[in-house]
Design an enzyme around this catalytic site. Sequence first.
Site, short mmCIF file in Angstrom:
data_model
loop_
_atom_site.label_atom_id
_atom_site.label_comp_id
_atom_site.label_asym_id
_atom_site.label_seq_id
_atom_site.Cartn_x
_atom_site.Cartn_y
_atom_site.Cartn_z
N CYS A 2 0.93 -1.17 0.11
CA CYS A 2 0.07 0.28 -0.08
C CYS A 2 1.01 1.15 -0.02
CB CYS A 2 -0.99 -0.04 0.99
SG CYS A 2 -1.76 -1.57 1.60
N ARG A 28 0.98 2.15 -6.24
CA ARG A 28 1.17 0.88 -5.06
C ARG A 28 0.00 0.16 -4.56
NH1 ARG A 28 6.13 1.28 -2.81
NH2 ARG A 28 5.42 0.38 -0.98
N TRP A 76 -3.94 -1.86 -1.38
CA TRP A 76 -3.92 -3.14 -2.28
C TRP A 76 -4.03 -4.10 -1.10
CZ3 TRP A 76 -1.24 -7.80 -2.32
CH2 TRP A 76 -1.20 -8.43 -3.71
N ASN A 102 1.33 -0.18 5.83
CA ASN A 102 1.64 -0.93 4.78
C ASN A 102 2.49 -2.06 5.36
OD1 ASN A 102 2.47 -1.86 2.18
ND2 ASN A 102 4.43 -0.58 2.33
N GLY A 103 2.02 -3.27 4.77
CA GLY A 103 2.71 -4.42 5.32
C GLY A 103 1.61 -5.43 5.80
N GLU A 481 8.09 -12.48 -21.79
CA GLU A 481 7.87 -10.96 -21.29
C GLU A 481 6.72 -10.50 -22.27
OE1 GLU A 481 7.87 -7.02 -19.69
OE2 GLU A 481 8.46 -9.38 -19.29
N LYS A 485 3.33 -9.12 -20.74
CA LYS A 485 2.70 -7.76 -20.80
C LYS A 485 1.35 -7.92 -21.11
CE LYS A 485 5.68 -4.95 -19.32
NZ LYS A 485 6.03 -6.04 -18.37
N GLU A 488 -0.93 -8.95 -18.12
CA GLU A 488 -1.32 -8.10 -17.27
C GLU A 488 -2.13 -6.78 -17.42
OE1 GLU A 488 2.28 -7.11 -15.25
OE2 GLU A 488 3.28 -6.57 -17.34
N HIS A 504 5.46 -30.89 -27.63
CA HIS A 504 5.54 -31.49 -26.23
C HIS A 504 4.10 -31.26 -25.52
CE1 HIS A 504 9.24 -33.33 -27.17
NE2 HIS A 504 9.81 -32.34 -27.41
N LYS A 603 2.64 -1.98 -7.99
CA LYS A 603 3.84 -1.77 -8.57
C LYS A 603 5.12 -2.55 -7.60
CE LYS A 603 6.72 0.25 -11.71
NZ LYS A 603 6.81 -0.30 -12.90
#
Length: 608
Positions: A2, A28, A76, A102-103, A481, A485, A488, A504, A603
Amino acid sequence: MCGIVGLVGKKEVKVKDIVNGLQKLEYRGYDSAGIAFSQNNHVELIKTTGKIANLREELNNEMEKEIKIGIAHTRWATHGGVTELNAHPHTDCTGKIALVHNGIIENFQELRKELIEKGHNFKSETDTEVIAHLVEEYYEGDLFKAVLKTIKRLDGAYAIGVIHIDEKKIVSVRKGSPLVVAYNEDYALLASDITPIIKYTKDVYFMNDNEMAVLEPGEIEFYNINGEKIEKKSVHIDWDEQAAEKGGYDHFMLKEINEQPEALKSAITGRIKNGEPIISEIDNLKEFIKNELKKIFIVACGTSYHAGLTFKYFMNRYSKINVDIEVASEFRYMNPHVDKNTLVLAISQSGETIDTLEGIRIAKEKGAKVITISNVYGSTIPRESHGAIYMNTGPEIGVAATKTYTAQIGILYALGAKIIELTEGINEEIKEILKGIEKMPEIYKEVLKLNEKIKELAREYANYQHMMYIGRGFGYPTALEGALKLKEISYIHAAGYQAGELKHGPIALLDEQFPVFAIIPRDSLYEKMKSNLMESRARNANIIAITTEKNEEIKQLTNEYIMIPEAHEALYPLVMAPVIQLFSYNVAVLRKLDPDKPRNLAKSVTVE
């Protein structure tokens, strides 16, 4: 992960000033937001679900209210759903204490049970609210002492800012989650990073674990968790406030994609010169690298992992050193085989990624040396490493990494070349690759001109629900990548595979509704990739390809293609990066999604 912000001043500020500071931290987290400020001898608390824009609407005329102390938060969600009650700030039973956090508090359930038995009433499902009630339990007229007693009861990670209606101060503490504080002659401020602070001052203090700061108007005092005063030195930041603004682009992500020529140039300045690697940040480890290094272990997450995988391919081709890589969330639990002869290379854009942080702590316990690549000066992982290389790209606001990804690859190649130089001697081919990186900012200017063509491609494929990215050699990390991208920011199911693995299993997915995005430059594996494209076309899958200029054959192999400038094959991950980024960006915009704030993501990932 957060975002928190707080201000206490001799002079009054408007509520909107704190909200504007909070806006800079919305990357965040943006599940909910809230603010608490002292007004008429009580704490006024306003919270909303959703983005900070919703908080602005809820505040309405309150935005112009003048205050001298306030804290705010953008969330978040971890513990408890996305509701107004679970939004921060949280208060105690009396309503005199307000707190942002935050945490994660790991022992919150047992603390909650204990506090309920003592008569405390809880309003939320969060772990955070127990902190507010503990401060209330220990408060005897001194907020600092109450917080000091409180943190001794907490297990987990936290950055905390607390206010009490009877005291004109903010008490803050940091353990495992980022926290920056600063002051000028009129104000003292705290935040999760420097962006809300640089409007007021560019001299900041990065809090270390188990440090406390008491913010009062125009001054800050620092303490350890035993309540003893300590001295800290400030760090001067060169960024200006405009560096975090959109600069006329529709989204931060698009701005940051277009910043890559300048960002990469900044990242390699002083680190590559005329094809020679110059990495002064590892001077203290030269003797270790020359005489003791036997293995390199890369630890990273997400996009940083893909940059690390590119580095592994580079080192495996040009070095005799054993190089391994693992995602940090697995590394920390796998009893990794690292020892005093191992260099652990940690890659973290934020420098706060909790899995990577815990990974390097384990590596250090086993005797390994640690070098970190990060973009955030003073963040935790670099500070706990034996060496740190900062990307110097300026702030990256978009949640999906773009310019920091290419900066990571450029720095990693320079670092790898330096390690090779120290251990076995550098050859002319490696020097040519480094010279190619030096020319890359100019190549990017040409690649970025492809955006109109990429937009057309995005229109063709924006409504598909699945896509497979394939590549070989240096193309494989690019495939991973590209898939990341797309998934997300556009929420299309995308998967990245080594092209040789199609037969396979994954080829069973392919049909006319499951297109393939092929990374197929004219390199040493081009002929092998052609076979994989033919296999895919035989299953009626549409093929998009990134290939190199003058490859006329690609027209017979694909439905759509984009041509990029020719380069050394080790450089194609850099050359192709803006293309896969722009494709995902344009698809997201066409799907009417916000590429800067993809759902369920943040982020800086500072929780497990």
